[in-house]
Write a protein that holds these residues in place. Structure first.
Motif, PDB file in Angstrom:
ATOM      1  N   THR A 193      -8.069 -27.172  20.316  1.00 47.92           N
ATOM      2  CA  THR A 193      -7.063 -28.077  20.974  1.00 47.92           C
ATOM      3  C   THR A 193      -6.848 -29.270  19.929  1.00 47.92           C
ATOM      4  N   VAL A 194      -7.988 -29.954  19.709  1.00 50.75           N
ATOM      5  CA  VAL A 194      -7.512 -31.178  19.111  1.00 50.75           C
ATOM      6  C   VAL A 194      -6.839 -30.967  17.714  1.00 50.75           C
ATOM      7  N   ARG A 195      -7.318 -29.812  17.181  1.00 54.04           N
ATOM      8  CA  ARG A 195      -6.419 -29.583  15.901  1.00 54.04           C
ATOM      9  C   ARG A 195      -4.977 -29.355  16.109  1.00 54.04           C
ATOM     10  N   ASN A 196      -4.833 -28.483  17.018  1.00 50.33           N
ATOM     11  CA  ASN A 196      -3.493 -28.122  17.410  1.00 50.33           C
ATOM     12  C   ASN A 196      -2.547 -29.363  17.687  1.00 50.33           C
ATOM     13  N   ARG A 197      -3.276 -30.187  18.404  1.00 50.57           N
ATOM     14  CA  ARG A 197      -2.410 -31.468  18.797  1.00 50.57           C
ATOM     15  C   ARG A 197      -2.337 -32.492  17.627  1.00 50.57           C
ATOM     16  N   VAL A 198      -3.244 -32.140  16.619  1.00 51.03           N
ATOM     17  CA  VAL A 198      -2.952 -33.134  15.711  1.00 51.03           C
ATOM     18  C   VAL A 198      -1.840 -32.507  14.878  1.00 51.03           C
ATOM     19  N   SER A 199      -1.857 -31.230  14.666  1.00 48.66           N
ATOM     20  CA  SER A 199      -0.816 -30.753  13.970  1.00 48.66           C
ATOM     21  C   SER A 199       0.517 -30.954  14.672  1.00 48.66           C
ATOM     22  N   ALA A 200       0.795 -31.156  15.933  1.00 47.21           N
ATOM     23  CA  ALA A 200       1.872 -31.427  16.855  1.00 47.21           C
ATOM     24  C   ALA A 200       2.311 -32.835  16.448  1.00 47.21           C
ATOM     25  N   ARG A 229     -14.984 -34.665  21.783  1.00 48.41           N
ATOM     26  CA  ARG A 229     -15.996 -35.025  22.683  1.00 48.41           C
ATOM     27  C   ARG A 229     -15.467 -36.238  23.618  1.00 48.41           C
ATOM     28  N   ARG A 230     -14.679 -37.084  23.064  1.00 48.84           N
ATOM     29  CA  ARG A 230     -14.183 -38.273  23.786  1.00 48.84           C
ATOM     30  C   ARG A 230     -13.374 -37.908  24.800  1.00 48.84           C
ATOM     31  N   PRO A 248       2.064 -39.185  26.248  1.00 49.86           N
ATOM     32  CA  PRO A 248       0.818 -40.063  26.617  1.00 49.86           C
ATOM     33  C   PRO A 248      -0.349 -39.487  25.866  1.00 49.86           C
ATOM     34  N   ARG A 249      -0.630 -38.241  26.257  1.00 44.13           N
ATOM     35  CA  ARG A 249      -1.891 -37.560  25.621  1.00 44.13           C
ATOM     36  C   ARG A 249      -2.157 -37.600  24.019  1.00 44.13           C
ATOM     37  N   GLU A 250      -0.815 -37.403  23.539  1.00 45.63           N
ATOM     38  CA  GLU A 250      -0.580 -37.385  22.166  1.00 45.63           C
ATOM     39  C   GLU A 250      -0.678 -38.750  21.436  1.00 45.63           C
ATOM     40  N   LEU A 251      -0.404 -39.658  22.459  1.00 47.12           N
ATOM     41  CA  LEU A 251      -0.302 -40.997  21.847  1.00 47.12           C
ATOM     42  C   LEU A 251      -1.800 -41.705  21.849  1.00 47.12           C
ATOM     43  N   GLU A 252      -2.483 -41.206  22.993  1.00 44.64           N
ATOM     44  CA  GLU A 252      -3.804 -41.434  23.159  1.00 44.64           C
ATOM     45  C   GLU A 252      -4.664 -40.899  22.038  1.00 44.64           C
ATOM     46  N   MET A 253      -4.424 -39.741  21.620  1.00 50.00           N
ATOM     47  CA  MET A 253      -4.897 -39.028  20.660  1.00 50.00           C
ATOM     48  C   MET A 253      -4.819 -39.926  19.058  1.00 50.00           C
ATOM     49  N   LEU A 254      -3.617 -40.149  19.029  1.00 50.62           N
ATOM     50  CA  LEU A 254      -3.324 -40.942  17.592  1.00 50.62           C
ATOM     51  C   LEU A 254      -4.098 -42.211  17.525  1.00 50.62           C
ATOM     52  N   ASP A 257     -12.811 -38.844  13.782  1.00 48.08           N
ATOM     53  CA  ASP A 257     -12.502 -37.354  13.289  1.00 48.08           C
ATOM     54  C   ASP A 257     -12.237 -36.665  14.415  1.00 48.08           C
ATOM     55  N   ASN A 258     -11.948 -35.353  14.217  1.00 47.37           N
ATOM     56  CA  ASN A 258     -11.663 -34.114  15.174  1.00 47.37           C
ATOM     57  C   ASN A 258     -12.684 -33.824  16.223  1.00 47.37           C
ATOM     58  N   PRO A 259     -14.017 -33.752  15.684  1.00 47.65           N
ATOM     59  CA  PRO A 259     -14.983 -33.440  16.487  1.00 47.65           C
ATOM     60  C   PRO A 259     -15.316 -34.645  17.539  1.00 47.65           C
ATOM     61  N   THR A 260     -15.169 -35.825  17.279  1.00 50.89           N
ATOM     62  CA  THR A 260     -15.551 -36.956  17.874  1.00 50.89           C
ATOM     63  C   THR A 260     -14.395 -37.172  19.029  1.00 50.89           C
ATOM     64  N   ILE A 261     -13.278 -36.918  18.475  1.00 49.28           N
ATOM     65  CA  ILE A 261     -12.065 -37.060  19.469  1.00 49.28           C
ATOM     66  C   ILE A 261     -12.332 -35.951  20.531  1.00 49.28           C
TER      67      ILE A 261
END
Length: 216
Positions: free
Chosen positions: A182-189, A174-175, A154-160, A168-172
């Motif tokens: 952590t955002v970069r790692n999850r985007v890679s996943a 903060r959101r 669910p967290r990855e889907l929210e990020m997607l 972009d990653n910095p905005t995500i």
């Protein structure tokens, strides 16, 4: 003119049986077989079939991911899901991924032939009992609750969803109150799970599945 078909299923006996059924039909030509979604995507790129018969549950790359990629990369190829899964979530996940038809493996050869010819003409085709459920569930608003990418958390889907919306990653970070690392790692996943070669391809897959606004 015959309709060219690719059969994608990880069970050799079922796949061989389906090919035998299709080869006996005058208006259908089997141009390839795939044992998983990755092979299906690769063969569609090489053979450009009119229709893919796609199982949902396959190793390496599943049918949902393969369907979404085919719709983005090869929109002229129609996908019919042919599966044992008759639950509502599977049906709507397939539709949101871009499938033009949904049949159960218990369907007979005549139903499969009609479905293949139907989607080749641009129609949407559903097996017995599926069409009524699709209409009912859409009227109940169920489609919005179905994840097009069940392999994501669910967290990855929210990020997607946020990525598909252009953030972009910095905005995500903060959101979602996360660090940029952590955002970069999850985007890679997410990239790995969706088998996307780039962030742009990931965004295209997500938007085509209805996330982040209309596809462009």
């Amino acid at each position: 003119m015959s309709v060219s078909v690719l059969v994608a299923d990880d069970h050799p006996m079922f796949r061989a049986g389906m090919v035998t059924v299709l080869q006996d039909l005058d208006d259908i030509e089997v141009v390839g077989q795939a044992a998983n979604g990755r092979e299906a995507v690769e063969l569609v790129a090489r053979m450009a079939p009119d229709v893919v018969l796609m199982d949902l549950r396959m190793p390496e790359v599943g049918g949902l991911e393969a369907t979404a990629r085919i719709k983005v990369e090869h929109p002229d190829t129609a996908v019919i899901v042919l599966t044992m899964d008759s639950d509502d979530d599977s049906i709507f996940a397939a539709l949101r991924a871009g499938a033009r038809g949904y049949l159960l493996k218990e369907s007979d050869g005549l139903d499969i032939e009609r479905a293949i010819n139907g989607v080749a003409r641009g129609e949407a085709v559903f097996g017995a009992g599926i069409a009524e459920r699709v209409l009912t569930l859409f009227s109940q608003g169920r489609s919005s609750a179905v994840s097009p990418f069940p392999e994501l958390t669910p967290r990855e889907l929210e990020m997607l969803e946020l990525i598909a919306g252009g953030l972009d990653n910095p905005t995500i970070a903060r959101r979602l109150f996360l660090s940029e690392k952590t955002v970069r790692n999850r985007v890679s996943a997410i990239l790995t799970k969706l088998h996307a070669r780039s962030r742009a391809e990931m965004v295209a897959l997500a938007r085509d599945a209805g996330l982040g606004g209309p596809a462009s």
